[in-house]
Design an enzyme around this catalytic site. Structure first.
Site, PDB file in Angstrom:
ATOM      1  N   LYS A  43     -16.503 -17.443 -36.941  1.00  0.00           N
ATOM      2  CA  LYS A  43     -15.522 -16.769 -36.083  1.00  0.00           C
ATOM      3  C   LYS A  43     -16.226 -15.968 -34.999  1.00  0.00           C
ATOM      4  O   LYS A  43     -17.251 -15.372 -35.232  1.00  0.00           O
ATOM      5  CB  LYS A  43     -14.717 -15.786 -36.946  1.00  0.00           C
ATOM      6  CG  LYS A  43     -13.572 -16.451 -37.652  1.00  0.00           C
ATOM      7  CD  LYS A  43     -12.550 -15.393 -38.046  1.00  0.00           C
ATOM      8  CE  LYS A  43     -11.862 -15.781 -39.325  1.00  0.00           C
ATOM      9  NZ  LYS A  43     -11.959 -14.768 -40.367  1.00  0.00           N
TER      10      LYS A  43
ATOM     11  N   CYS B 231     -43.904 -24.822 -47.458  1.00  0.00           N
ATOM     12  CA  CYS B 231     -43.882 -24.007 -48.689  1.00  0.00           C
ATOM     13  C   CYS B 231     -45.297 -23.704 -49.147  1.00  0.00           C
ATOM     14  O   CYS B 231     -45.494 -22.859 -50.014  1.00  0.00           O
ATOM     15  CB  CYS B 231     -43.261 -24.746 -49.870  1.00  0.00           C
ATOM     16  SG  CYS B 231     -41.575 -25.244 -49.722  1.00  0.00           S
TER      17      CYS B 231
ATOM     18  N   CYS C 149     -45.827 -29.785 -49.659  1.00  0.00           N
ATOM     19  CA  CYS C 149     -45.048 -29.313 -48.498  1.00  0.00           C
ATOM     20  C   CYS C 149     -45.864 -28.261 -47.763  1.00  0.00           C
ATOM     21  O   CYS C 149     -46.141 -27.200 -48.315  1.00  0.00           O
ATOM     22  CB  CYS C 149     -43.702 -28.716 -48.900  1.00  0.00           C
ATOM     23  SG  CYS C 149     -42.881 -27.895 -47.502  1.00  0.00           S
TER      24      CYS C 149
ATOM     25  N   HIS D  13     -36.212 -11.198 -44.181  1.00  0.00           N
ATOM     26  CA  HIS D  13     -37.345 -10.346 -44.529  1.00  0.00           C
ATOM     27  C   HIS D  13     -36.879  -8.907 -44.735  1.00  0.00           C
ATOM     28  O   HIS D  13     -37.291  -8.226 -45.673  1.00  0.00           O
ATOM     29  CB  HIS D  13     -38.403 -10.349 -43.415  1.00  0.00           C
ATOM     30  CG  HIS D  13     -38.881 -11.713 -43.039  1.00  0.00           C
ATOM     31  ND1 HIS D  13     -38.910 -12.160 -41.744  1.00  0.00           N
ATOM     32  CD2 HIS D  13     -39.332 -12.741 -43.799  1.00  0.00           C
ATOM     33  CE1 HIS D  13     -39.382 -13.396 -41.718  1.00  0.00           C
ATOM     34  NE2 HIS D  13     -39.627 -13.778 -42.954  1.00  0.00           N
TER      35      HIS D  13
ATOM     36  N   LYS E   5     -15.955  -9.702 -31.795  1.00  0.00           N
ATOM     37  CA  LYS E   5     -15.628  -9.099 -30.502  1.00  0.00           C
ATOM     38  C   LYS E   5     -16.864  -8.525 -29.790  1.00  0.00           C
ATOM     39  O   LYS E   5     -16.960  -8.590 -28.587  1.00  0.00           O
ATOM     40  CB  LYS E   5     -14.532  -8.051 -30.633  1.00  0.00           C
ATOM     41  CG  LYS E   5     -14.709  -7.072 -31.751  1.00  0.00           C
ATOM     42  CD  LYS E   5     -13.470  -6.186 -31.866  1.00  0.00           C
ATOM     43  CE  LYS E   5     -13.686  -5.058 -32.848  1.00  0.00           C
ATOM     44  NZ  LYS E   5     -13.133  -5.084 -34.097  1.00  0.00           N
TER      45      LYS E   5
ATOM     46  N   CYS F 220     -38.983 -32.315 -48.779  1.00  0.00           N
ATOM     47  CA  CYS F 220     -38.977 -30.995 -49.412  1.00  0.00           C
ATOM     48  C   CYS F 220     -37.527 -30.548 -49.574  1.00  0.00           C
ATOM     49  O   CYS F 220     -36.764 -30.540 -48.607  1.00  0.00           O
ATOM     50  CB  CYS F 220     -39.734 -29.991 -48.552  1.00  0.00           C
ATOM     51  SG  CYS F 220     -39.522 -28.302 -49.111  1.00  0.00           S
TER      52      CYS F 220
ATOM     53  N   HIS G 206     -37.143 -27.213 -47.365  1.00  0.00           N
ATOM     54  CA  HIS G 206     -37.244 -27.290 -45.901  1.00  0.00           C
ATOM     55  C   HIS G 206     -36.703 -28.570 -45.285  1.00  0.00           C
ATOM     56  O   HIS G 206     -36.638 -28.681 -44.063  1.00  0.00           O
ATOM     57  CB  HIS G 206     -38.700 -27.100 -45.472  1.00  0.00           C
ATOM     58  CG  HIS G 206     -39.221 -25.727 -45.761  1.00  0.00           C
ATOM     59  ND1 HIS G 206     -40.068 -25.449 -46.802  1.00  0.00           N
ATOM     60  CD2 HIS G 206     -38.980 -24.550 -45.153  1.00  0.00           C
ATOM     61  CE1 HIS G 206     -40.337 -24.156 -46.812  1.00  0.00           C
ATOM     62  NE2 HIS G 206     -39.689 -23.591 -45.825  1.00  0.00           N
TER      63      HIS G 206
ATOM     64  N   HIS H 236     -37.108 -11.486 -39.501  1.00  0.00           N
ATOM     65  CA  HIS H 236     -35.658 -11.684 -39.373  1.00  0.00           C
ATOM     66  C   HIS H 236     -34.931 -11.001 -40.528  1.00  0.00           C
ATOM     67  O   HIS H 236     -35.568 -10.349 -41.371  1.00  0.00           O
ATOM     68  CB  HIS H 236     -35.315 -13.173 -39.277  1.00  0.00           C
ATOM     69  CG  HIS H 236     -35.810 -13.990 -40.443  1.00  0.00           C
ATOM     70  ND1 HIS H 236     -35.307 -13.839 -41.717  1.00  0.00           N
ATOM     71  CD2 HIS H 236     -36.756 -14.939 -40.530  1.00  0.00           C
ATOM     72  CE1 HIS H 236     -35.917 -14.682 -42.529  1.00  0.00           C
ATOM     73  NE2 HIS H 236     -36.818 -15.361 -41.836  1.00  0.00           N
TER      74      HIS H 236
HETATM   75  N1  MSP Z   1     -45.462 -15.538 -48.084  1.00  0.00           N
HETATM   76  C1  MSP Z   1     -44.538 -15.968 -49.079  1.00  0.00           C
HETATM   77  C2  MSP Z   1     -44.385 -14.935 -50.185  1.00  0.00           C
HETATM   78  C3  MSP Z   1     -45.651 -14.540 -50.894  1.00  0.00           C
HETATM   79  S1  MSP Z   1     -45.378 -13.305 -52.078  1.00  0.00           S
HETATM   80  C4  MSP Z   1     -46.778 -13.188 -52.922  1.00  0.00           C
HETATM   81  C5  MSP Z   1     -43.172 -16.199 -48.425  1.00  0.00           C
HETATM   82  N2  MSP Z   1     -42.950 -15.594 -47.267  1.00  0.00           N
HETATM   83  S2  MSP Z   1     -41.632 -15.724 -46.385  1.00  0.00           S
HETATM   84  O1  MSP Z   1     -41.847 -14.882 -45.257  1.00  0.00           O
HETATM   85  O2  MSP Z   1     -41.351 -17.094 -46.126  1.00  0.00           O
HETATM   86  O3  MSP Z   1     -40.428 -15.237 -47.257  1.00  0.00           O
HETATM   87  C6  MSP Z   1     -40.459 -13.962 -47.819  1.00  0.00           C
HETATM   88  C7  MSP Z   1     -39.162 -13.590 -48.506  1.00  0.00           C
HETATM   89  O4  MSP Z   1     -38.085 -13.560 -47.591  1.00  0.00           O
HETATM   90  C8  MSP Z   1     -38.770 -14.551 -49.629  1.00  0.00           C
HETATM   91  O5  MSP Z   1     -38.482 -13.782 -50.782  1.00  0.00           O
HETATM   92  C9  MSP Z   1     -37.512 -15.196 -49.138  1.00  0.00           C
HETATM   93  O6  MSP Z   1     -36.623 -15.460 -50.180  1.00  0.00           O
HETATM   94  C10 MSP Z   1     -36.966 -14.101 -48.226  1.00  0.00           C
HETATM   95  N3  MSP Z   1     -36.013 -14.677 -47.288  1.00  0.00           N
HETATM   96  C11 MSP Z   1     -36.274 -15.453 -46.198  1.00  0.00           C
HETATM   97  N4  MSP Z   1     -35.077 -15.815 -45.664  1.00  0.00           N
HETATM   98  C12 MSP Z   1     -34.059 -15.339 -46.405  1.00  0.00           C
HETATM   99  C13 MSP Z   1     -32.665 -15.245 -46.228  1.00  0.00           C
HETATM  100  N5  MSP Z   1     -32.014 -15.846 -45.274  1.00  0.00           N
HETATM  101  N6  MSP Z   1     -31.973 -14.454 -47.098  1.00  0.00           N
HETATM  102  C14 MSP Z   1     -32.624 -13.686 -48.031  1.00  0.00           C
HETATM  103  N7  MSP Z   1     -33.912 -13.741 -48.185  1.00  0.00           N
HETATM  104  C15 MSP Z   1     -34.647 -14.807 -47.620  1.00  0.00           C
HETATM  105  O7  MSP Z   1     -42.369 -16.880 -49.006  1.00  0.00           O
END
Ligand code: MSP
Length: 504
Positions: A294, A128, A125, A20, A297, A143, A146, A17
């Site tokens: 909001k 996490c 958790c 990532h 469009k 948590c 979460h 998403h």
């Molecule tokens: N697998 C662990 C990371 C291990 S690193 C050795 C993990 N994975 S994750 O897929 O859950 O998240 C990965 C990254 O995506 C994290 O840095 C997290 O902050 C980022 N994001 C997930 N959702 C996010 C947003 N909505 N906005 C910005 N970044 C966020 O954690």
């Protein structure tokens, strides 16, 4: 100089998403920028495939973890070219080479005397994959990240002697004030350390899905250590027959704020225990929030990165994320916000500057950029073009992605004002003004060259098209006025067509 930049590796239990994409694009912008500066860059991303989050997700689907990871990892791998990420390698923690190296390093930490057997009792958790300390537990044992109930765990496992690194970590933080950026995150990590470090679990007995401990194959390595180690294991097998560790380690890590403790506390301690250098630095970004109250469009309420990419190209998403939300802080993104910036900044400011400049060079100069001198009017002042490249490079050295973009954008606006002030279409009507017309058009082309070279890391496809149209081949970041003109330029169709047109 070498520059090794990493993203977190992504849990494959969820679909890719925008969050990532965000971490990855940030690292990619830095990787591309540093390559332009001639640095020897290695950019790593990948997937985190072991541990409870994945095992639980597989169980819910009634399939084996292996099947789940093989199904989902390609979705993350395929995301990379879609968002124009230029990663040099994609690591999966189920790669046999990674697993073997994890065992080797964990064994070294054991041999060095930092591992012992004990009883863990506390709150955990599963989402996490984190054993929570007192301060991290929400009301009713939930948590804080979460919002789900924590599990009470009581298990025999192997511990990593994190407490032995209390003093070394405090010293590291004292000596390297920029170890963790931004400052607020540095303070947060330091206060966690000063609060007193307790030993942490290094293994899990109940889980079968993971890397076996070499000295106790009944247990698997706790997923966080397995995952963190990706940053060093990848260098040993990313290039066949070559070990890149010497060349690239230590790394600069880009991560989100939810995984600060693991990276800023556990990780440097674990590296010290294994006899490695600690990371060079890390930058912690905030969250992209999607309120989308909001109605928009044309895109609905949720900013779907794949839809944006399909309709407007990856560059627009890359630009928007780092323009809208100050890198390092939390901020909202929305389809309406995207459309507003697309229209007013990409189409009307940058796109329009590009089309006007190229069209006038075509019409008034037979398509050749005039040779002239920099105009003092454009060089000086707070938003002048002089010294822009040094400013932007300085900001990007500190991973200030939004501030750097703001500096560039101020010059895009300055150049548009210059068009309005000099009115080249009037100059073209008066033969006596032909020298001035040449000067103005040279300055516009030169201004576009410099701003585009700096934007290239953010918007690689757009930047390449623009530079090709301007007849600029080199990608080095040379200052305003260093390029003399004389090259052939070509008109371009609009770089950012109006949204209505794109939707039609
Ligand atoms: N697998 C662990 C990371 C291990 S690193 C050795 C993990 N994975 S994750 O897929 O859950 O998240 C990965 C990254 O995506 C994290 O840095 C997290 O902050 C980022 N994001 C997930 N959702 C996010 C947003 N909505 N906005 C910005 N970044 C966020 O954690």
């Amino acid at each position: 100089m070498s520059y090794y930049v990493t993203t977190p590796i992504y849990y494959v239990n969820a679909e890719p998403h925008l969050g990532h994409a965000y971490s990855t694009i940030a690292a990619d912008i830095l990787a591309r920028h540093m390559r332009q500066r001639g640095e020897d860059v290695f950019f790593l991303t990948g997937t985190d495939e072991h541990g409870e989050p994945v095992a639980e997700a597989a169980q819910k689907l009634g399939i084996e973890p292996r099947e789940l990871v093989d199904r989902n990892a390609p979705k993350f791998k395929d995301l990379m070219p879609k968002i124009n990420a230029s990663n040099d390698f994609f690591i999966r923690t189920t790669d046999p080479e990674h697993e073997a190296k994890v065992q080797e390093i964990v064994q070294t930490v054991y041999d060095n005397g930092y591992v012992y057997e004990g009883m863990y009792e506390g709150w955990y958790c599963p989402r996490c994959a984190d054993f929570k300390t007192e301060l991290e537990i929400g009301p009713g044992h939930t948590c804080l990240i979460h919002n789900i109930p924590l599990e009470r765990e009581r298990e025999e496992n192997w511990f990593f002697r994190l407490s032995a690194f209390q003093e070394p970590l405090e010293r590291l933080y004292a000596e390297r004030q920029d170890f963790v950026q931004p400052q607020a995150r540095y303070n947060e990590a330091l206060s966690f350390i000063r609060g007193g470090l307790e030993d942490v679990s290094l293994s899990r007995p109940k889980l079968a899905w993971g890397v076996r401990l070499p000295w106790d194959p009944e247990q698997v390595v706790y997923v966080w250590f397995d995952a963190l180690l990706n940053y060093v294991t990848a260098l040993t097998y990313a290039r066949e027959g070559e070990d890149l560790t010497e060349r690239y380690w230590p790394a600069f890590h880009i991560i989100g704020k939810d995984i600060l403790k693991f990276h800023a506390v556990y990780w440097p301690a674990f590296l010290m225990a294994a006899g490695y250098e600690v990371p060079k630095r890390m930058f912690i970004h905030g969250y992209l929030l999607m309120e989308g109250q909001k109605m928009s469009k044309s895109l609905g309420n949720v900013l779907d990165p794949f839809e944006v990419i399909e309709r407007f190209g990856a560059d627009t998403l890359r630009y928007y994320c780092f323009r809208e939300v100050s890198f390092g802080q939390d901020g909202s993104v929305s389809p309406a916000g995207f459309e507003a910036r697309y229209d007013s900044e990409l189409a009307n400011e940058y796109g329009n500057l590009a089309s006007r400049t190229l069209a006038m060079i075509d019409r008034y100069c037979d398509g050749r950029v005039p040779e002239a001198e920099p105009d003092p009017e454009l060089v000086g002042g707070a938003d002048g073009l002089a010294g822009l490249e040094a400013k932007v490079c300085g900001l990007l050295d500190r991973a200030e992605l939004t501030q750097a973009l703001e500096e560039i954008w101020k010059r895009v606006r300055r150049l548009n004002r210059y068009v309005e002030e000099t009115r080249p279409w009037d100059l073209a009507k008066d033969d006596a003004q032909s020298k001035r017309l040449d000067q103005v058009l040279y300055n516009l082309a030169e201004g576009l060259r410099v701003t585009t070279l700096l934007l290239l890391a953010y918007m690689p496809e757009t930047g390449d098209r623009m530079l090709a149209a301007l007849g600029v081949e080199a990608r080095d970041i040379e200052p305003f006025g260093s390029h003399g003109g004389g090259q052939i330029a070509e008109r371009l169709p609009p770089l950012f067509p109006k949204i209505e047109t794109a939707a039609a």
